[in-house]
Design a protein around this motif. Sequence first.
Motif, short mmCIF file in Angstrom:
data_model
loop_
_atom_site.label_atom_id
_atom_site.label_comp_id
_atom_site.label_asym_id
_atom_site.label_seq_id
_atom_site.Cartn_x
_atom_site.Cartn_y
_atom_site.Cartn_z
N GLU A 1 -2.15 4.14 5.37
CA GLU A 1 -1.46 4.98 4.22
C GLU A 1 -0.08 5.25 4.64
O GLU A 1 0.12 5.79 5.64
CB GLU A 1 -2.34 6.17 4.01
CG GLU A 1 -2.10 6.86 3.01
CD GLU A 1 -3.17 8.16 2.63
OE1 GLU A 1 -2.66 9.14 2.04
OE2 GLU A 1 -4.28 8.10 3.21
N SER B 1 -1.15 -6.38 -1.12
CA SER B 1 -1.91 -5.46 -2.28
C SER B 1 -3.10 -6.06 -2.79
O SER B 1 -2.82 -7.24 -3.01
CB SER B 1 -0.58 -5.21 -3.32
OG SER B 1 0.32 -4.75 -2.85
N HIS C 1 -2.73 4.00 -7.29
CA HIS C 1 -3.21 4.65 -5.89
C HIS C 1 -3.64 6.03 -6.25
O HIS C 1 -4.48 6.39 -5.56
CB HIS C 1 -2.13 4.33 -4.76
CG HIS C 1 -1.83 3.37 -4.20
ND1 HIS C 1 -2.99 2.38 -3.87
CD2 HIS C 1 -0.74 2.82 -3.77
CE1 HIS C 1 -2.45 1.43 -3.19
NE2 HIS C 1 -1.24 1.63 -3.25
N PHE D 1 -5.83 -4.81 -5.58
CA PHE D 1 -6.33 -3.92 -6.67
C PHE D 1 -7.41 -4.42 -7.54
O PHE D 1 -7.33 -5.49 -7.81
CB PHE D 1 -5.26 -3.34 -7.56
CG PHE D 1 -4.03 -3.17 -6.70
CD1 PHE D 1 -4.13 -1.68 -5.94
CD2 PHE D 1 -2.80 -3.84 -6.59
CE1 PHE D 1 -2.86 -1.33 -5.21
CE2 PHE D 1 -1.66 -3.33 -5.98
CZ PHE D 1 -2.00 -2.69 -5.25
N ASN E 1 -10.84 -1.42 -2.74
CA ASN E 1 -9.99 -2.56 -2.94
C ASN E 1 -10.68 -4.11 -2.96
O ASN E 1 -10.11 -5.08 -2.50
CB ASN E 1 -8.66 -2.40 -2.49
CG ASN E 1 -7.82 -1.29 -2.83
OD1 ASN E 1 -8.25 -0.66 -3.79
ND2 ASN E 1 -6.82 -1.08 -2.05
N HIS F 1 2.10 3.47 -0.61
CA HIS F 1 1.22 2.16 -0.63
C HIS F 1 0.16 2.56 0.29
O HIS F 1 0.22 3.21 1.16
CB HIS F 1 1.68 1.06 0.03
CG HIS F 1 0.92 -0.18 0.07
ND1 HIS F 1 0.68 -0.80 -1.36
CD2 HIS F 1 0.40 -0.99 1.00
CE1 HIS F 1 -0.14 -1.82 -0.99
NE2 HIS F 1 -0.32 -1.99 0.26
N THR F 2 -1.24 1.98 -0.04
CA THR F 2 -2.40 2.08 0.83
C THR F 2 -2.76 0.61 1.20
O THR F 2 -3.18 -0.09 0.18
CB THR F 2 -3.48 2.80 0.35
OG1 THR F 2 -3.10 4.28 0.04
CG2 THR F 2 -4.74 2.98 1.27
N TRP G 1 -7.46 7.93 -9.54
CA TRP G 1 -8.77 7.47 -8.88
C TRP G 1 -10.00 7.36 -9.65
O TRP G 1 -10.87 6.60 -9.56
CB TRP G 1 -9.19 8.21 -7.75
CG TRP G 1 -8.49 8.06 -6.34
CD1 TRP G 1 -7.42 7.43 -5.92
CD2 TRP G 1 -8.65 8.58 -5.02
NE1 TRP G 1 -6.99 7.44 -4.86
CE2 TRP G 1 -8.03 8.15 -3.95
CE3 TRP G 1 -9.89 9.49 -4.50
CZ2 TRP G 1 -8.09 8.37 -2.73
CZ3 TRP G 1 -10.13 9.64 -3.27
CH2 TRP G 1 -9.08 9.21 -2.37
#
Length: 981
Positions: free
Chosen positions: A755, A934, A77, A936, A113, A766-767, A80
Motif C-alpha cells: 500500500e 495495476s 481504490h 482493477f 483485484n 496505489h495498492t 469500495w
Amino acid sequence: MKCFYSSSVSEDLGCRRGEFSRKHYGSVELLISSDADGAIQRAGRFRVENGSSGENTDYAPGTWHRTDVHLENPEYHTRWYFKYFLGKVHQNYIGTDAEKNPFFLSVVLSDQNNQRIPQYHSILWRKTGTQKICLPYSPTKTLSVKSILSAMSLDKFEKSPREIFHPEIQKDLLVLEEQEGSVNFKFGVLYAKDGQLTDDEMFSNETGSESFQRFLHLLGDTITLKGWSGYRGGLDTKNDTTGTCSIYTVFQGHEIMFHVSTMLPYSRENKQQVERKRHIGNDIVTIIFQEGEESSPAFKPSMIRSHFTHIFALVRYNKQNDSYRLKIFSEESVPLFGPPLPSPPVFTNHQEFRDFVLVKLINGEKATLETPTFSQKRQRTLDMLIRSLYQDMMPDLHKGNNMLNRRSFSDVLPESPKSTRKKEEARQAEFVRLGQALKLKTTVKGDTTANLATATFCKKEPWESQSFCSNFPHEVVCADSWGQSLLVSTDAGILLIDDGQPSVQVFDKTLQIKQMNVLEALDLLIVRTDKGKDSRILVFRLSAIQKAIETKKIIRSKYDCRENKLERTKGCHLYAINTHHGSELRIVVAIRNKLLLVTKKYNSHNTFTSTSLLSSPESPVEEFQYIREICLSDPPVVMTLVDGPTGDSDNMICVAYRHQFDLVNESTGESYRLHHIETNRVNFVAAIDVYEDGEAGLLLCYNYVCQYRKVYPFSGGSPLVQPSAYDFHFSWNQVPYAVVCAFPYVLAFTTDSIEIRLVVNGNLVHTAVVPELQLVASRSDIYFKATAAVSGSSDSSSKEMSSKSSPQTPTAYEKPEFPLPSLEVPCKNLYKIPLSNLVGRSIERPLKSPLAPKVITTTTSSGITSVPVMHSLSLSRMEIKEIASRTRKELLGLLDEPVPKTECAQKLKKVSRRQSDPKQGAVRSSSSDRIISSSFEDYSERHHLSNSSDSNNLANREEDSPSSYPFQLISLYDEDIIDLK
C-alpha cells in the motif's frame, strides 16, 4: 575526541529515503488587493506554491521529468462499495454504538483485484465518515462481526448489530458512499488581460487571445451544450441559457467540465457579469489565464470576490520559448496536496503540463472537501442519512419479520441449513440481480469512474519492480544491501546474491542471523545471532569478508566467530543503530528490559580507506566501547534511535511496549511519554526516524495507524513532546508488518499487498497486489520475495466477466471462487524496487558490489555456445581502457587526430544490440520482470483511452526500461580513467 562526518542527518537520510519537507508545497502568505487609488479592498491568507527554491535547479526549464504526478485517493481504490460489494453476495449489518449513534457495517469476501487472494473487505459507516479495512481470509477460521468491529476500534454497543436481508439496502449504502465526493469535476477558467486587477474587469472580457484559445484546446474539446448527454457541470444543455459551447474532457476516468468565462453569457448592461460569476464563483477550483510579462502586476486571489473558491491556478504563457508557467494559491485551511511544483515551475512539454495541471486541480478539490467548511456539512449530511435509514429499519426490527436477522455477532458468510438453502439461494439471487442492475445504472449515468484505462496506468510507475533473483529456494530471515548485492540470512546459511550471478555462501547454517546491518562507509557488518539466552551481537569487517570471498576460503561457521562477539550482549532480543553517518556510530542493545548503549571508538582510521584496511585487525570488536545501561519497565518491542540537534546530551531512544511509545534520554535514562494507544490490542509495526528540514520527528506505526509526531529539542532537560500543528496521522487499509519511507512515499507491506501513500498527507496513491509477499531489505533499494505464478491465469473467469457486463440472475448462490490447491510448488523470486525511482534521484553508494563480474556462457537454440556475456560489465576491460586512454590523450592534446565522436557510440550500440538479442540470453525483458501492475476489476477499464496521448504512453512504456541504461558501464568507464592517470 569525537570525529564527525561532513554530512548532516537530513542529507544522509536524504540519500537513502529522499527529502521530507513541507516547504515543497508552498508557504502561507497574507495577500492584499487594492484598487486603482491604492485603497485596500480585500485580504486573505493563502498558501502560495511557486516552485521550491531549495530544490536543485541545475537543469534547463522544460527538461524536467518526474514520476510523482499521481491522483491522490483515486476512486478506483477508495470507492469500495461500488467496486467490491455492489452486485455481489455480501452482508450488511445495523447497530448502535455506546453513544447511541447508529452505524452500518458491510462485509464481503472477495478476490482482491482478480489476483486469487481471498480477503474480507469491510466498511463501517458512521456519522464521522467511513472506515475501511481488509482482513485476511482463513479457510479454517470463521470471522465474526464482533471481531471485525473490534478491529475498527468499536467494542461497546448500545444495540448489538443485526444483519439486513433486504436487497434495497444496496441503494442506500451507495448513496452513503457518494457523500465522499463527486467523481466528476467542474473547474472555472477566467481570462485576464494584462493590467486587469479587479474581478469585474476579468469577467467583462468578451473574447480571449490566440494563446488563450490554444490553452483551452490543450485542456479539452469544444462541445455543443444543447443536447449534450455527458457530465454537464451545472450548465444548461436544453435552452442555451449558459452559452452554446463549453470545454469538456475525460481524464483518468473523471469527466471534467470547464466553466470558461468567455464562453458563458455576456451582458453589456451588467458590469458585474452576474451570470458568469454565478458559475465560476461557485467553483472550488479556478484557473486564471493571465496575459502579460512576468514584470506586470500579478494576480492575487483577493482580487476575486468568492467565499466558495479555495484554489486558484495562475497560468502564464511565454511565446519566446513556447512554455507555460504555473503558480498555485490555496486557501490556508486547505490540507497539503500534491504534486509539488517543479523548480522553476516552467513547462515546455504541453502534454506534460496538461496532465500536471489536471492532477493538481483534482487533488486540490478533494483536499478542499476536507476543510471545516465542507467536512462539517458532509458530516451533517451523512449523520442525517444514517439516522434516517436507521429509523426506516427500526419498525421492521420490532416487528420481527425476515428483513433483519435476529442473530447478533453472526459469522460472516455462514453456511445455510439444508432446509432453507433453496430459499436462501433465491434471496441471494435477487440480491445480486438488484446490485448488478444498480451498478450498471450508476455507470451509465457517469457517476463512477468505470472507464479507468488511461495514461497513468500505461506509464512506468516509480514503484514498479525488477527481477533480481529467480527461483530463490530458501526461506529468508533477514537481509541488507551491500553495494549492488544483497546479503541474505536464510535457512541454508548466509548468502551473498547479485543480479544474474550465482549466489556465494559467506557463513554456513550454524550461524543463525536474526537481524543485520551492513555499514559500508564504516567497513562493518553488525548482526544479532541465535535466539534466547544464546543470542549475541557480532561485528565483522566487510573487507575481511570480501577478501575471503575473493580468495575462496573455507566457509566460516558459528564457531569461527568467537572473536567477533560484543561483550555484555548475551541474551539480547533486539538492537538498533543510528540510521545515518552524520555522527558517531551508536548501538543500543535490548536484553529483556535493559538497554545497553555501545559506541564505536574513533581514531585516525575511523573511515574506511585502503590504508586502514591494511592496518586494522580482522575483528573490529576492540573498536567498540560500553557506555551505560538503562532500565525500562518492560522489554521493548520496537526500538529506534533519534539524533538530537547537538548530538551531545540530547540523543533519544524511541521504545514501544505495552500500549505506548516512549522517548528515553540516552544520557540520563529518563523516559517521557510520546504517544499512548487507546485500544485493547496493539500490534507494533515500526517507529521511523524522520528529519523534516533537519528537525527530528517520528513516524509511529501500529495496528492500522501511522502517526507522525514532531520531536522538539530539549527545554529545561526534557523534550517537548506535546501535540503540535505539525502532527498528523492516517490509517492503512490493512495491518502492515513493515513500513518503509521513500519520500515522497511511505510503503506498507502486508502478506499480499504493498500500500503506497504520500507521507505529507497520508493520501493513498496505489495498492499493488503481490501474492505471498515478504519484505527482505529496505535500507537503500527495496528487496522483497514473492510468488511467481507457474501455471494458471490471474484473470477473471468468463462467468465473472459476463456478470459484470450485464445484469443477470445467477443460477445459484454465488460465493467467491478461489483456485483449488495445486500440487505444483510455486517458485519464489526476489524482486527489487530501485530507491532512485521512488525518490526521483540517484542514490550514492560508498562501495561497489563485493562480487566481481563473472563471465557466463550461454547456449543458443542451435546448441552452439555463444560469445561470453558479462552481466555486470557491458564492454570488455580492454575496450574501456582503449577508449579511456584515447579520450584522456585527446584532452591532454597528445593526439594529432581527435577520437571520432561516433567511436564510443558505435561500441555502445553494438553492446546494446548484444544485450537485446534474444539469442544471447543475457538480458531478460524488463516487462516480464515487473510484477507490480495495476489490476482493477472494473469491466471496461482496459478498453477505452481518455485521450490520444494514452496510447503513445503505452507504446513507449518498454523504452523506459531500467535495463536500457548502462549505469555500470559509466561507473566502470570513469574508474578506468582514474586508473590510467
